[in-house]
Design a protein around this motif. Structure first.
Motif, PDB file in Angstrom:
ATOM      1  N   ARG A 494      -4.254  -0.033 -12.776  1.00  0.00           N
ATOM      2  CA  ARG A 494      -4.474  -0.696 -11.491  1.00  0.00           C
ATOM      3  C   ARG A 494      -3.789  -2.060 -11.482  1.00  0.00           C
ATOM      4  O   ARG A 494      -3.157  -2.450 -10.486  1.00  0.00           O
ATOM      5  N   GLN A 498      -0.959  -3.112  -8.729  1.00  0.00           N
ATOM      6  CA  GLN A 498      -1.414  -4.067  -7.726  1.00  0.00           C
ATOM      7  C   GLN A 498      -1.076  -5.514  -8.061  1.00  0.00           C
ATOM      8  O   GLN A 498      -1.101  -6.373  -7.175  1.00  0.00           O
ATOM      9  N   TYR A 520      -1.494   5.127  -5.657  1.00  0.00           N
ATOM     10  CA  TYR A 520      -0.869   3.805  -5.579  1.00  0.00           C
ATOM     11  C   TYR A 520       0.475   3.833  -4.856  1.00  0.00           C
ATOM     12  O   TYR A 520       1.246   2.875  -4.939  1.00  0.00           O
ATOM     13  N   THR A 523       1.859   0.910  -2.791  1.00  0.00           N
ATOM     14  CA  THR A 523       2.422  -0.321  -3.353  1.00  0.00           C
ATOM     15  C   THR A 523       3.950  -0.287  -3.403  1.00  0.00           C
ATOM     16  O   THR A 523       4.578  -1.287  -3.763  1.00  0.00           O
TER      17      THR A 523
END
Length: 545
Positions: A494, A498, A520, A523
């Motif tokens: 993560r 992020q 994800y 992103t």
């Protein structure tokens, strides 16, 4: 012969130096025999100082010449092997990835390790064999001067036995080539066990199949080696038997038909006994020479093969590219894998897309979809078979690929983590501390001497973080990550998506990541999905900043 070709190209000491030292050593051996033989039949009432001095001088000549010859031989052979290894490494470094993959690591490692060791270990034996030949020739001259009949018989027997032995040389060469091929297969099997240990451990049928394949290669190599050694032993026994028969004829049979003085017969018999040692040495050296010659043949072939690969780029003037770029353009790029027989196996493309500077691009797809091949095309390890790759409208060519590759820092799925920071300046300790803190490696690894990690014995995820640390130290404009997050724990995975990726993007880095973490995908600026070697979808997730 390949061994002579290697010697001719790499030995720096003039040939006459070897010849003189070998002659001095051989002559001194024969003179020792002559002095002992001539003195043994003379009744002496007092010490013959002249003969003793001559004996000491001959021994001194032998010590100096033999030691000098073996030292020069060892120095020259090891220097030759060093030069060969460095030349092979240089050729490998200049070659392209695809032809190296076709050659295979086992063949290259076998040449650089096994074959060079074979030549190294054989060198002194072969030198002694050459000296033995000189001693046999000189001893035969001595026999000729004493007993011409014994000389004729001896020459006939030696020539006949050598002819029988040399007749098998070609078959020995073929057998050794089979041994080397089977040992290469054995290396492949051992590499499968070591590199695929976890997979082998987890499957009993796979383990049984792998071990069975290794056993087949090892058994073939064993059987050929047993046959080879058996033949060598047979030839050694043959040469010894022929010598014994010769001695028997000279001592028991010849006096019945020819008038030979007792002293002459004794000296002749002593000479033949002396010849037995050098003759045995020559006989034993023949299989060793055959092995060394086969190893030299493999080395010469590997050297020529790698040089031919490196020659494709040698002499080419490399051109630079601008330090910054706006976009990389794949213009109808395709690539086809072929096997060693040039049969098409798998094709990817044609690809038509652009990667803009500063983009965060995710590439997805199942196994066999062509992700790894696309990655190798993208970073310049494979060349397009069709189409062209452009960087800011400039088409890449052979003379710009080095400059193009230098823009990328890559962590492959099968990456190799170096313990030393090769090619990098000694980093600022504060930067190392900041990066270790960012990648949560504090207390896990330290940099010693400015450019060497104290350990790389870390967990899989931590090793990948350490590889990313090195990538950040390289500070190249494009970062390529192949399944980098797959081995991270949920927390750091993560954090990677992020926190780390946005931070790298803010630094102006172009990020290309192969990933399956669909949770994800938001992103990324863009996601390209591959299926069966083609782009199935190309979606931009965010508007350009």
């Amino acid at each position: 012969m390949p061994s002579f070709e290697l010697i001719r190209r790499h030995i720096k000491t003039p040939a006459h130096v070897f010849i003189i030292l070998a002659l001095l050593s051989g002559v001194s051996n024969v003179l020792v025999m002559t002095l002992i033989s001539s003195s043994a039949g003379v009744v002496q009432t007092e010490l013959d100082l002249r003969t003793v001095a001559m004996f000491g001088l001959v021994i001194g000549i032998y010590i100096v010449s033999q030691r000098g010859l073996m030292r020069i031989t060892a120095s020259e052979v090891e220097s030759m092997i060093h030069d060969l290894r460095m030349a092979l490494v240089e050729s490998i470094s200049q070659a392209e990835l695809l032809p190296l993959e076709h050659i295979g690591r086992s063949e290259i490692l076998a040449g650089m390790i096994r074959d060079t060791q074979t030549i190294s270990q054989a060198s002194n034996t072969l030198v002694i064999a050459v000296q033995s030949v000189i001693m046999i020739v000189l001893a035969m001259v001595y026999v000729f001067l004493n007993n011409k009949i014994a000389f004729a018989l001896s020459l006939s027997f030696i020539a006949f036995s050598m002819l029988l032995i040399l007749r098998h040389m070609n078959s020995l060469r073929d057998e050794l080539n089979i041994v080397f091929q089977e040992e290469n297969h054995l290396y492949d099997g051992l590499r499968d066990v070591l590199e695929g240990f976890k997979e082998v451990k987890m499957s009993v049928p796979r383990r049984s199949a792998v071990l069975a394949e290794i056993d087949i290669a090892a058994t073939r190599a064993r059987d050929v080696k047993i046959a080879f050694q058996g033949r060598a032993a047979q030839e050694f026994v043959l040469s010894q038997t022929m010598t014994f028969l010769l001695l028997g004829i000279i001592v028991f049979v010849a006096p019945m038909f020819f008038s030979v003085e007792a002293g002459v017969a004794a000296r002749t018999a002593a000479s033949m006994l002396f010849i037995m040692g050098p003759l045995a040495m020559v006989t034993q050296a023949i299989p060793i020479f055959a092995t060394a010659n086969a190893a030299a043949e493999n080395l010469v072939r590997l050297e020529h093969l790698l040089q031919s690969l490196a020659a494709q780029t040698q002499g080419m003037t490399e051109r630079s590219l601008p330090s910054t770029f706006e976009e990389i353009h794949f213009d109808t790029v395709s690539f086809t894998y072929t096997d060693n027989k040039s049969v098409d196996m798998f094709t990817v493309g044609p690809f038509n897309f652009r990667i803009r500077q500063g983009d965060t691009l995710f590439i997805t797809g199942g196994n066999g979809s062509g992700k790894s091949t696309l990655l190798k095309l993208l970073v310049g390890l494979y060349y397009p078979e069709k189409g062209v790759i452009r960087i800011d409208q400039q088409a890449l060519s052979a003379d710009t690929y080095t400059a193009y590759r230098s823009k990328f820092s890559v962590i492959f799925a099968d990456y190799h983590l170096f313990k030393q920071l090769y090619g990098l300046r000694t980093p600022d300790p504060k930067i190392i501390e900041e990066l270790c803190h960012l990648l949560e490696l504090m207390g896990k690894v330290r940099l010693l001497g400015g450019n060497t990690f104290d350990t790389i014995d870390l967990s899989t995820g931590q090793r990948k973080r350490l590889a990313l640390l090195v990538t950040l130290l390289e500070d190249k404009p494009i970062i390529v990550l192949d399944e980098w997050a797959a081995d991270q724990d949920p927390h750091f995975r993560r954090k990677f998506y992020q926190e780390l990726l946005p931070r790298l993007k803010a630094l102006g880095k172009t990020i290309i990541a192969i990933t399956h973490d669909d949770r994800y995908f938001d992103t990324a600026d863009r996601c390209i999905a591959l299926e069966e070697g083609r782009v199935a979808s190309d979606v931009r997730k965010k508007p350009l900043q």
